[in-house]
Design a protein around this motif. Structure first.
Motif, PDB file in Angstrom:
ATOM      1  N   UNK A   1       4.149 -23.152   4.195  1.00  0.00           N
ATOM      2  CA  UNK A   1       3.717 -21.757   4.081  1.00  0.00           C
ATOM      3  C   UNK A   1       4.625 -20.813   4.872  1.00  0.00           C
ATOM      4  N   UNK A   2       5.003 -21.251   6.066  1.00  0.00           N
ATOM      5  CA  UNK A   2       5.849 -20.389   6.891  1.00  0.00           C
ATOM      6  C   UNK A   2       7.191 -20.141   6.201  1.00  0.00           C
ATOM      7  N   UNK A   3       7.736 -21.193   5.626  1.00  0.00           N
ATOM      8  CA  UNK A   3       9.022 -21.035   4.950  1.00  0.00           C
ATOM      9  C   UNK A   3       8.877 -20.175   3.692  1.00  0.00           C
ATOM     10  N   UNK A   4       7.756 -20.340   2.997  1.00  0.00           N
ATOM     11  CA  UNK A   4       7.524 -19.516   1.804  1.00  0.00           C
ATOM     12  C   UNK A   4       7.442 -18.041   2.207  1.00  0.00           C
ATOM     13  N   UNK A   5       6.797 -17.789   3.346  1.00  0.00           N
ATOM     14  CA  UNK A   5       6.708 -16.402   3.811  1.00  0.00           C
ATOM     15  C   UNK A   5       8.096 -15.859   4.163  1.00  0.00           C
ATOM     16  N   UNK A   6       8.914 -16.702   4.757  1.00  0.00           N
ATOM     17  CA  UNK A   6      10.281 -16.287   5.071  1.00  0.00           C
ATOM     18  C   UNK A   6      11.013 -15.856   3.786  1.00  0.00           C
ATOM     19  N   UNK A   7      10.860 -16.658   2.748  1.00  0.00           N
ATOM     20  CA  UNK A   7      11.504 -16.307   1.474  1.00  0.00           C
ATOM     21  C   UNK A   7      10.922 -15.014   0.907  1.00  0.00           C
ATOM     22  N   UNK A   8       9.626 -14.869   1.081  1.00  0.00           N
ATOM     23  CA  UNK A   8       8.935 -13.662   0.608  1.00  0.00           C
ATOM     24  C   UNK A   8       9.515 -12.417   1.277  1.00  0.00           C
ATOM     25  N   UNK A   9       9.680 -12.505   2.594  1.00  0.00           N
ATOM     26  CA  UNK A   9      10.206 -11.356   3.336  1.00  0.00           C
ATOM     27  C   UNK A   9      11.687 -11.128   3.010  1.00  0.00           C
ATOM     28  N   UNK A  10      12.440 -12.203   2.959  1.00  0.00           N
ATOM     29  CA  UNK A  10      13.874 -12.065   2.676  1.00  0.00           C
ATOM     30  C   UNK A  10      14.135 -11.468   1.296  1.00  0.00           C
ATOM     31  N   UNK A  11      13.231 -11.771   0.373  1.00  0.00           N
ATOM     32  CA  UNK A  11      13.373 -11.182  -0.967  1.00  0.00           C
ATOM     33  C   UNK A  11      12.971  -9.719  -1.014  1.00  0.00           C
ATOM     34  N   UNK A  12      12.465  -9.207   0.101  1.00  0.00           N
ATOM     35  CA  UNK A  12      12.053  -7.797   0.127  1.00  0.00           C
ATOM     36  C   UNK A  12      10.711  -7.551  -0.535  1.00  0.00           C
ATOM     37  N   UNK A  13       9.953  -8.611  -0.806  1.00  0.00           N
ATOM     38  CA  UNK A  13       8.720  -8.451  -1.598  1.00  0.00           C
ATOM     39  C   UNK A  13       7.621  -7.725  -0.854  1.00  0.00           C
ATOM     40  N   UNK A  14       7.685  -7.760   0.481  1.00  0.00           N
ATOM     41  CA  UNK A  14       6.614  -7.109   1.233  1.00  0.00           C
ATOM     42  C   UNK A  14       6.687  -5.592   1.140  1.00  0.00           C
ATOM     43  N   UNK A  15       7.849  -5.074   0.827  1.00  0.00           N
ATOM     44  CA  UNK A  15       8.062  -3.632   0.959  1.00  0.00           C
ATOM     45  C   UNK A  15       8.001  -2.870  -0.367  1.00  0.00           C
ATOM     46  N   UNK A  16       7.693  -3.567  -1.446  1.00  0.00           N
ATOM     47  CA  UNK A  16       7.812  -2.970  -2.789  1.00  0.00           C
ATOM     48  C   UNK A  16       7.156  -1.583  -2.933  1.00  0.00           C
ATOM     49  N   UNK A  17       5.855  -1.425  -2.578  1.00  0.00           N
ATOM     50  CA  UNK A  17       5.221  -0.141  -2.927  1.00  0.00           C
ATOM     51  C   UNK A  17       5.272   0.894  -1.814  1.00  0.00           C
ATOM     52  N   UNK A  18       6.020   0.632  -0.750  1.00  0.00           N
ATOM     53  CA  UNK A  18       5.888   1.531   0.406  1.00  0.00           C
ATOM     54  C   UNK A  18       6.968   2.600   0.484  1.00  0.00           C
ATOM     55  N   UNK A  19       6.700   3.521   1.397  1.00  0.00           N
ATOM     56  CA  UNK A  19       7.487   4.736   1.579  1.00  0.00           C
ATOM     57  C   UNK A  19       8.944   4.418   1.945  1.00  0.00           C
ATOM     58  N   UNK A  20       9.903   4.899   1.160  1.00  0.00           N
ATOM     59  CA  UNK A  20      11.318   4.639   1.464  1.00  0.00           C
ATOM     60  C   UNK A  20      11.731   5.200   2.826  1.00  0.00           C
ATOM     61  N   UNK A  21      11.022   6.216   3.313  1.00  0.00           N
ATOM     62  CA  UNK A  21      11.371   6.766   4.634  1.00  0.00           C
ATOM     63  C   UNK A  21      11.203   5.742   5.745  1.00  0.00           C
ATOM     64  N   UNK A  22      10.380   4.739   5.502  1.00  0.00           N
ATOM     65  CA  UNK A  22      10.180   3.708   6.526  1.00  0.00           C
ATOM     66  C   UNK A  22      10.639   2.341   6.050  1.00  0.00           C
ATOM     67  N   UNK A  23      11.538   2.348   5.106  1.00  0.00           N
ATOM     68  CA  UNK A  23      12.106   1.070   4.670  1.00  0.00           C
ATOM     69  C   UNK A  23      11.466   0.480   3.438  1.00  0.00           C
ATOM     70  N   UNK A  24      10.489   1.173   2.860  1.00  0.00           N
ATOM     71  CA  UNK A  24       9.871   0.683   1.632  1.00  0.00           C
ATOM     72  C   UNK A  24      10.757   0.929   0.423  1.00  0.00           C
ATOM     73  N   UNK A  25      10.373   0.325  -0.705  1.00  0.00           N
ATOM     74  CA  UNK A  25      11.176   0.487  -1.911  1.00  0.00           C
ATOM     75  C   UNK A  25      10.653   1.596  -2.804  1.00  0.00           C
ATOM     76  N   UNK A  26       9.483   2.115  -2.485  1.00  0.00           N
ATOM     77  CA  UNK A  26       8.973   3.265  -3.218  1.00  0.00           C
ATOM     78  C   UNK A  26       8.715   3.011  -4.687  1.00  0.00           C
ATOM     79  N   UNK A  27       8.349   1.787  -5.031  1.00  0.00           N
ATOM     80  CA  UNK A  27       8.050   1.504  -6.440  1.00  0.00           C
ATOM     81  C   UNK A  27       6.553   1.689  -6.706  1.00  0.00           C
ATOM     82  N   UNK A  28       6.171   1.885  -7.969  1.00  0.00           N
ATOM     83  CA  UNK A  28       4.764   2.186  -8.261  1.00  0.00           C
ATOM     84  C   UNK A  28       3.824   1.022  -7.919  1.00  0.00           C
ATOM     85  N   UNK A  29       2.617   1.368  -7.496  1.00  0.00           N
ATOM     86  CA  UNK A  29       1.558   0.380  -7.350  1.00  0.00           C
ATOM     87  C   UNK A  29       1.317  -0.356  -8.658  1.00  0.00           C
TER      88      UNK A  29
END
Lengths: 595, 595
Positions: free
Chosen positions: B77-105
């Motif tokens: 699980x820990x390694x899967x989470x690492x891949x999740x974060x490295x792929x940028x998946x955590x940031x998809x719907x969030x504000x680009x001003x704080x590092x998010x990708x600003x994509x739609x919900x």
């Protein structure tokens, strides 16, 4: 959470809904005096409350284990079984000629309800022995009866049913286990069976396996299957257990629920010679199996009642003590959650469905007694037809509501319901097997539509509907708003059920797929209306008791529960009749590849 | 059984049902070009299929464990989470001003569906972080945003939500955890929280707990609760994790399902000093929590879709390969069970309910995007109202069908369904939490009736019904029998829903108990009709595609599934409107003692 056998509820159903007095009046049941019935219920309930219920949670956690010396049931189970046998509980409904007590099934099912509520995993064991008793009583030779039957009736030995193989689940005709006749008249059995409930255990010093197998030249399918007695230990000349037979549990399943009940993979003849004894004639095994089918299915249907009642008792106790949020129409202080309308709705749904299922199962048990013991041959025949009709409903409807009620029980508990220590989750897990085994509920629905409606064009069903209509009229003739609503709702239910019945009877032969498409919704509607019918009977009795000033709190509860069931369960289900008429059109429209 | 993200289904809903193109046309989403959307979906699906799904069964068996050094998630699980974060998946719907990708919900929810289907226990973790991000984005100070928000958006750190205490479950206002202000402006937190999802784990080098607590002189109830940031490790001046804060997991719950997801008992300030930082102003904690409520509830509603789809995929695969019994209208040879009408009925029930729930959740996500990003202020306001209305439906209806579909999945498997190794039982266990947490489904129904209908007299609901009616008219104008049936069924559904809405709007104030009594049946009816509305939209698109000769196999499937849903789900539920009008009369008739 402790369990308490709901004796007041049970007596009400026995006396005011299904008429145990009429059953007890059959000559065969002269022993079943009101005093005896009372005493038996009281004592059986003590076994449930004090011996079986305390083992339920620990049994779930510990589970049954396969050891080098066979299967070990959880701590305390073996001793509980000893008490069960010593109390004579295994022999209640069986033939006095072989040591049974000859009491009605209608009474026995009430006992079995409490034991199953207390500990479903435990109560499953005797259910299997019971099947073996039924089979050997009907089809065993005199010698077989002497050697096996009395020990099975007393409970000194246990029985098992070996039908399923990996390729032969619902389709019993696909059995491949082989039986080869030897010169001495015995057979050599070889093959593997799966899902064998209590296939091995540490309760008894012998286990009598009843095994379906195929002789070398048997015809294909169900007409080529024979039934064999395969004892775990071969009997010595004096009838005591002797040499170990080659019948072994080689694995236990890791299951969602009923962990304390061993579900065995059984291997026959793998180590050497497995000896089997033919029951009756070759190739008639399936026919014999049908002997015990109605009883076994009723026993499984009862599991829905039992697990449902256990879940209800626990959810109710929680709802009466858990304080959370203010009353939607009350003051600012938080209240116990039983004051919240939606919690009430869940509790009344649980309660009314359990009461309806209990009434359906007991009513079906009474028809079983009538079938075998009604002194009037024509009445016995009618009871048999009714028993055949009601059995799939009792099995499937009750086990469906068992799952639903257990799930509602989890929901009433909120977050605590998801925590295993609370206990509600165990019922949700345990309940899930009952719609599957002893013929899936889909199989039950097909049995209801194709066999039971099909064989007499719906005549038995319509006779039952006429009985229901009499009850609706009687309810309408009673004073009071509740009975008027119940009568009206029941009448609408009967009309919908008659409509659906006509459609299915017309299509059983003409369009078997359309009939099969509607089978499960039909069984649901059937159970709902049958439940309303029996709860209406109870409501009439309750109304009369109220008029006489008897136990107002209890009898008002009966009226409200019946009315709730009619309004909240039956009413919203009337649309199933239209579904049955129209829903089949899309069912087979897609090709397999389009899924 | 392996999982395969249903990208074709997902694209159909995004494109033909909820209109992702319209959402992507908002100026805020200029990055969401069709090419990018396609690429994101493909890559997200690979993560689901190849990284998360393979860990699902092993995670269930191993479970999360509390060790001397904190909580350890199952292997991988820990390694899967690492891949999740490295792929940028955590940031998809969030504000680009704080590092998010600003994509739609609307897009993110599609990704989250596949991750949750693949591994519900895993996907829960990021869902909690997401809630923390929402809260701090809306209410954190600039300093808090700098110190915490970017790490949470990237996924380098994780977040948790600490609301529940033993006496404060659904009633958050009953929170007792204390927060005492210190001279340096920080607070000392003391108390215990329960049911804290991912309260501790081994994925990240810091965890940001968001904790509801009460200052010494705060008013009683919900108006006296404040929100605090309580980091697992206090931050050094440079923002890196430093000293261990006194915030510990002291126990993990033993749950029915989602075993790989740690559900923690959290203890604050028990060993020494637990430092917390106030978010916003004192006593506004509940108000802030509502910021993330709609998203969190939508995320949980999605779990119903996800677990339902996973259960469906597995049941379908089994039904296509399991050979058992002959075709009811065919030859003597046994067939795969997908040929049996009742198995079809179960599969189509599963499929159509999952498709309806998916459409409802995605439609609700689109309203969330509209609320925050529609360039027209009035349109944004309307989207917000629709989002508020639909959120409880998306949460409760989808999670109810999640449980039902998982249970049907077990049933399709027959006896194998009850064996844990098969996998179907895990879905049945995992699914059961979703109707409970993030506000029980009873709470959702009350929210729908009292807050959402109550606040505008049903105006937003009626605007939605008008939209539904337009779709019904458009369906009726299409050629073909299927669309005619769908249009007719949808119209009947809208009429029933309007009827029930009128009753409830009339009673919200006049008879709150009657309104509360009908709340859950109303939500069920609402979801059924909303599902029919969105499936009808899809059916119209499918009919048009068929007319153009596009992918007949797929689009016929859409028509039949929508028709099945209207005939077999919506039709039989129309009686709920009558239940809502009449069923409340008996609900509170019994005294507590009569139970």
């Amino acid at each position: 959470m402790t369990y308490q056998a709901p004796l007041k509820e049970i007596r009400f159903v026995l006396n005011s809904v299904v008429g145990l007095d009429k059953v007890a009046a059959y000559p065969a049941f002269e022993a079943a005096t009101p005093d005896l019935v009372d005493a038996v219920l009281e004592e059986g309930a003590k076994l449930a409350d004090n011996v079986l219920a305390p083992l339920n949670v620990a049994g779930d956690r510990q589970g049954a284990k396969l050891t080098d010396t066979g299967v070990r049931t959880p701590d305390g189970f073996k001793d509980a079984y000893r008490q069960f046998v010593e109390g004579g509980w295994n022999s209640v409904p069986f033939d006095p000629d072989h040591g049974g007590q000859g009491l009605p099934w209608t009474l026995f099912i009430a006992l079995l309800e409490t034991w199953t509520s207390a500990n479903m995993s435990f109560a499953l064991g005797p259910l299997l022995t019971q099947g073996a008793v039924e089979l050997l009583t009907a089809h065993g030779s005199d010698e077989q009866k002497t050697r096996y039957l009395e020990k099975l009736i007393s409970g000194e030995w246990a029985g098992t049913m070996n039908l399923t193989e990996p390729q032969a689940g619902s389709d019993v005709g696909a059995v491949r286990t082989r039986a080869v006749r030897q010169d001495d008249g015995t057979y050599r059995i070889s093959g593997q069976k799966i899902f064998i409930t209590y296939g091995d255990h540490d309760w008894t010093d012998n286990i009598v396996h009843l095994v379906l197998a195929r002789t070398p030249d048997a015809p294909a399918g169900t007409k080529g299957i024979s039934l064999f007695i395969v004892p775990k230990f071969l009997l010595n000349a004096d009838g005591t257990p002797g040499e170990r037979n080659d019948a072994y549990c080689v694995g236990l399943e890791h299951k969602l629920g009923i962990h304390a009940s061993p579900t065995a993979v059984m291997s026959y003849g793998d180590k050497g010679a497995c000896v089997g004894y033919l029951v009756g004639e070759e190739n008639r095994g399936i026919e014999y199996m049908f002997t015990m089918m109605n009883n076994a299915r009723l026993g499984v249907g009862l599991q829905g009642v039992s697990i449902g009642d256990r879940a209800y008792q626990q959810a109710l106790a929680y709802a009466k003590t858990r304080v959370q949020s203010r009353d939607v129409a009350g003051g600012p202080q938080p209240v116990t959650i039983i004051h919240h309308p939606d919690v009430r709705r869940m509790l009344l749904t649980m309660r009314s469905k359990v009461e309806a299922a209990r009434a359906i199962v007991y009513f079906t048990a009474a028809s079983l007694d009538g079938r075998h013991h009604h002194p009037d041959a024509e009445a016995a025949k009618q009871a048999g037809l009714l028993n055949d009709l009601m059995t799939p409903v009792a099995k499937a409807w009750s086990t469906d509501i068992g799952v639903e009620v257990a799930s509602l029980g989890v929901q009433v508990h909120g977050g605590m319901g998801f925590i295993e220590e609370t206990g509600a989750a165990q019922y949700y897990r345990d309940a899930r097997i009952a719609p599957i085994y002893e013929g899936t509920n889909g199989i039950q629905a097909n049995d209801l539509v194709f066999r039971k409606l099909g064989r007499d064009g719906g005549a038995t069903a319509r006779a039952l509907f006429a009985l229901m209509a009499e009850t609706a009229d009687a309810a309408a003739a009673q004073p009071g708003d509740d009975l008027a609503v119940i009568a009206q709702g029941l009448k609408r239910g009967i009309a919908a059920l008659e409509d659906a019945t006509s459609f299915l009877v017309d299509h059983v032969k003409a369009d078997a797929r359309a009939a099969a498409a509607g089978a499960v919704p039909y069984l649901t509607l059937f159970g709902n209306v049958a439940g309303a019918f029996l709860l209406a009977r109870g409501a009439i009795a309750a109304n009369q008791a109220l008029a006489q000033g008897q136990d107002a709190a209890f009898h008002e509860g009966k009226l409200i529960t019946a009315r709730f069931f009619v309004e909240q369960v039956v009413g919203p289900s009337l649309g199933l009749a239209e579904l049955i008429r129209t829903g089949h059109r899309t069912l087979m429209a897609l090709s397999e590849e389009q899924f």
